[in-house]
Design a protein around this motif. Structure first.
Motif, short mmCIF file in Angstrom:
data_model
loop_
_atom_site.label_atom_id
_atom_site.label_comp_id
_atom_site.label_asym_id
_atom_site.label_seq_id
_atom_site.Cartn_x
_atom_site.Cartn_y
_atom_site.Cartn_z
N ALA A 117 44.46 31.10 48.48
CA ALA A 117 45.04 29.76 48.61
C ALA A 117 45.71 29.32 47.31
O ALA A 117 46.11 28.16 47.17
N GLY A 118 45.81 30.23 46.35
CA GLY A 118 46.47 29.89 45.08
C GLY A 118 45.60 29.05 44.15
O GLY A 118 46.10 28.35 43.28
N ILE A 119 44.30 29.13 44.35
CA ILE A 119 43.39 28.36 43.48
C ILE A 119 42.59 29.34 42.62
O ILE A 119 41.93 30.24 43.15
N LYS A 120 42.67 29.16 41.31
CA LYS A 120 41.91 30.05 40.43
C LYS A 120 40.56 29.44 40.12
O LYS A 120 40.47 28.30 39.65
N ILE A 121 39.52 30.21 40.36
CA ILE A 121 38.18 29.83 39.93
C ILE A 121 37.89 30.69 38.71
O ILE A 121 38.07 31.91 38.75
N PRO A 122 37.48 30.08 37.60
CA PRO A 122 37.30 30.88 36.38
C PRO A 122 36.15 31.88 36.52
O PRO A 122 35.15 31.59 37.20
N THR A 123 36.29 33.04 35.91
CA THR A 123 35.22 34.04 35.91
C THR A 123 35.07 34.57 34.49
O THR A 123 35.97 34.46 33.68
N LEU A 124 33.92 35.16 34.22
CA LEU A 124 33.74 35.86 32.95
C LEU A 124 33.06 37.21 33.17
O LEU A 124 33.60 38.24 32.81
N HIS A 132 35.72 56.58 17.60
CA HIS A 132 36.86 55.84 18.14
C HIS A 132 36.73 54.34 18.15
O HIS A 132 37.71 53.63 18.30
N MET A 133 35.49 53.80 18.04
CA MET A 133 35.36 52.35 18.27
C MET A 133 34.24 51.70 17.49
O MET A 133 33.40 52.35 16.90
N ILE A 134 34.28 50.38 17.51
CA ILE A 134 33.27 49.57 16.83
C ILE A 134 32.66 48.60 17.84
O ILE A 134 33.38 48.06 18.68
N ARG A 135 31.35 48.44 17.77
CA ARG A 135 30.69 47.40 18.56
C ARG A 135 30.23 46.30 17.62
O ARG A 135 29.51 46.57 16.67
N ASP A 136 30.66 45.09 17.89
CA ASP A 136 30.25 43.92 17.10
C ASP A 136 29.51 42.97 18.03
O ASP A 136 30.10 42.12 18.69
N ASN A 137 28.19 43.14 18.07
CA ASN A 137 27.41 42.35 19.02
C ASN A 137 27.36 40.87 18.66
O ASN A 137 26.91 40.06 19.47
N ASN A 138 27.84 40.52 17.47
CA ASN A 138 27.90 39.09 17.14
C ASN A 138 28.92 38.37 18.02
O ASN A 138 28.93 37.16 18.08
N LYS A 139 29.79 39.14 18.65
CA LYS A 139 30.79 38.54 19.53
C LYS A 139 30.53 38.86 21.00
O LYS A 139 31.36 38.58 21.86
N CYS A 140 29.39 39.48 21.27
CA CYS A 140 29.06 39.87 22.64
C CYS A 140 28.53 38.66 23.40
O CYS A 140 27.72 37.89 22.88
N ILE A 141 28.98 38.47 24.63
CA ILE A 141 28.48 37.36 25.45
C ILE A 141 27.57 37.85 26.58
O ILE A 141 27.28 37.13 27.52
N LEU A 142 27.14 39.09 26.49
CA LEU A 142 26.18 39.68 27.44
C LEU A 142 26.65 39.65 28.90
O LEU A 142 25.86 39.51 29.82
N CYS A 143 27.95 39.79 29.10
CA CYS A 143 28.49 39.76 30.46
C CYS A 143 28.19 41.07 31.20
O CYS A 143 28.24 41.13 32.41
N ARG A 144 27.95 42.13 30.43
CA ARG A 144 27.61 43.46 30.97
C ARG A 144 28.77 44.18 31.63
O ARG A 144 28.58 45.15 32.36
#
Ligand code: HC0
Ligand code: SF4
Length: 574
Positions: A26-33, A139-151
């Protein structure tokens, strides 16, 4: 269909739709994370809450199915307040260093805070977790100080890739995402695919950045700095500069690289054509001479690492061909260096890839044809965008330019490598013509195109049945390989790409936010760029690339020659 009302509007949605999906229609965005369609459907983050008439509590729209006659409200003051609180709570344990954050400008948390008018980011002050960065992986870095636990990273690694080397550790306030026993990611059997980075909504996961080293090399008058760009980069880079997804920016990309200061701007597609020459030859040789079959492609380093870790008894099935990235580097530091009279030790070989596993591949054993690494620095599409911006290049205003020669000359077969099924199709174009000695009437092998995870096809070539299969995403690869091991399939040739959809959807491509990704065929749209690029070329078969023919005449001899083996083939670890 089911009929319901959303914000007073009549909406009709297919049976089984969630409220989120019905609203989207219906063209309505419901926010998700936390929500990623078919990957992470846990209804945990509370951003997508809506009011349903008659329900006592707020409902998570991402998992709640629609019912006949349902009345849903998506943006009442109560909901807006609830989402704002959710965001403030996330911020209370978040390292809010947005100014320099790698995701500033395309962080989903930042975007939502902006949309919901979160003006007091310290609303809930209190204890905060402090984590060390995990930089143990190549190849990468994990910075859990910026993690929001979304999984989302956990789900992608586990479900899509079937690997599962990350997950939640501890409980309650101490919960953090990491590897088992809090090992570094580098100590696990992570395959460096970067799909977790692509799934991360914030700056918690990011590639190791080598843009600084590139600028230093370019500034050094002693160095001869050459760049190659993978097929898929031209199909993704534009997204970083505001172009709609599916825009081919090949010409502007070449122009930008020249302005950054590379001495030569070459194309991995040239080496993709070279790979086909070697790989088609290897396949025909294995078929004729009773070699190990099915032969499996070897150009995706995440897949190679996966095979070595999880299917060690199948490393004999891997083609011995180096990947195009590595073949390019090998020819740069031998053939090109000799031809131009440049000391290979002075050459800095840079690649731009849609891939994070390429950072790991460059350091593998047996990848140094000239006694120095074939490739010195591998950066992602995202890093290239950063480099272009840092150098003050007005990307959208650039003219379209061509690659340099000879290693910038490629065919349509080379460019489709970036889409799942592309290597297979390119190889078939060459193998079939080699076997039959006749020109193909139709060189488009459409059975192996498309974004399905597993594809199969069978062709009758010169009286011989050739059975092939294509898999992308390592979960799909496992399914296919188990079938082969169980004797349920007798393919001669298999293409496997580590990322779902192939390189166009690689872990180094521009990140696509969840709300777009959930409703867009990202892989298909980006692959479309490559197939259109192929269709527009006059030469579409690798064996007809004039610069590759010349390379064999002047330097390598024939496909599979001794010299080709020394420079273009490699070995694997069991
Ligand atoms: Fe790919 Fe490649 S096609 S792996 O997906 O084969 O990364 O785009 O460059 O090397 O050519 C990635 C993409 C490459 C390589 C090529 C192959
Ligand atoms: Fe899992 Fe790939 Fe991320 Fe490694 S890079 S943790 S294998 S998703």
């Amino acid at each position: 269909n089911i009929n319901l009302k959303i914000n007073g509007l009549d909406v009709s949605a297919p049976v089984g739709s969630t409220i989120l999906e019905a609203a989207h229609l219906a063209g309505i965005k419901i926010p998700t994370l936390c929500y990623l369609k078919e990957i992470n459907e846990i209804g945990a983050c509370r951003m997508c809450v809506v009011e349903v008439k008659g329900a006592r509590n707020l409902v998570a729209a991402c998992v709640h199915p629609v019912n006949e006659g349902m009345e849903v409200y998506t943006n009442t003051p109560k909901l807006i307040e609830s989402r704002k609180k959710t965001l403030q709570l996330l911020l209370s344990n978040h390292d809010k260093k947005c100014l320099s954050c790698v995701r500033s400008g395309n962080c989903e948390l930042q975007q939502l805070c902006h949309e919901y008018g979160v003006e007091d980011e310290d609303f809930y002050e209190g204890e905060m977790n402090h984590y060390e960065l995990d930089d143990s992986a190549a190849h990468m870095i994990r910075d859990n100080n910026k993690c929001i636990l979304c999984r989302r990273c956990v789900a992608v690694c586990e479900k899509t890739q079937g690997i599962g080397v990350i997950g939640p550790n501890n409980r309650g306030f101490a919960t953090m995402i990491g590897s088992a026993f809090e090992m570094g990611l580098g100590e696990t059997s992570c395959v460096s695919c970067g799909q977790c980075i692509a799934a991360c909504p914030t700056g918690a996961l990011y590639e190791k950045d080598y843009t600084k080293q590139i600028l230093e090399a370019i500034a050094d008058p002693e160095k001869y700095v050459v760049v190659q760009t993978a097929p898929s980069v031209r199909a993704g880079l534009g997204e970083e500069f505001g172009y709609p997804m599916g825009t081919d920016v090949e010409g502007k990309m070449a122009a930008a690289l020249r302005r950054i200061g590379f001495d030569k701007v070459f194309d991995t597609d040239w080496a993709a054509d070279l790979t086909i020459m070697e790989e088609a030859n290897e396949l025909l040789d294995r078929i004729k001479n009773g070699g190990v079959l099915p032969m499996i492609t070897s150009c995706s380093p995440g897949w190679i690492k996966y095979c070595e870790h999880y299917f060690p008894d199948m490393t004999e099935n891997l083609s011995t061909c180096k990947s195009p990235q590595q073949m390019f580097g090998a020819m740069l530091k031998t053939y090109f260096a000799e031809k131009e009279g440049i000391d290979p030790k002075k050459i800095v070989s840079v690649s731009v890839m849609p891939c994070t596993a390429k950072k790991f591949e460059i350091g593998r054993d047996d990848q140094s044809a000239a006694g120095v690494p074939d490739v010195d620095i591998a950066i992602t599409t995202r890093e290239l965008a950063r480099l272009i911006k840092r150098c003050g290049i007005e990307f959208t205003m650039l003219p379209d330019e061509e690659f340099d020669n000879p290693m910038g000359e490629s065919t349509g077969a080379g460019v489709i490598f970036g889409a799942t099924g592309g290597v297979m199709e390119a190889a078939l174009r060459t193998a079939v013509e080699t076997l039959t000695g006749e020109e193909l009437a139709n060189l488009e092998f459409t059975d192996v195109r498309g974004t399905q995870g597993i594809k199969e096809a069978s062709y009758n070539v010169a009286g011989m049945d050739v059975k092939v299969a294509v898999a992308s995403g390592l979960g799909n690869a496992r399914e296919l390989l188990n079938k082969v091991k169980a004797g349920e399939a007798d393919y001669q040739f298999i293409e496997i790409m580590g990322c779902p959809g192939g390189c166009v959807n690689g872990g180094g491509q521009p990140q696509v936010s969840g709300d777009v990704r959930n409703f867009t065929d990202v892989r298909g749209i980006r692959a479309g760029v490559l197939y259109r690029n192929d269709a527009a070329k006059t030469i579409r078969k690798s064996h007809e690339n004039p610069e590759i023919k010349k390379l064999y005449e002047d330097y390598l001899g024939a496909p599979g020659s001794h010299k080709a083996h020394e420079t273009l083939h490699t070995s694997y670890v069991k």
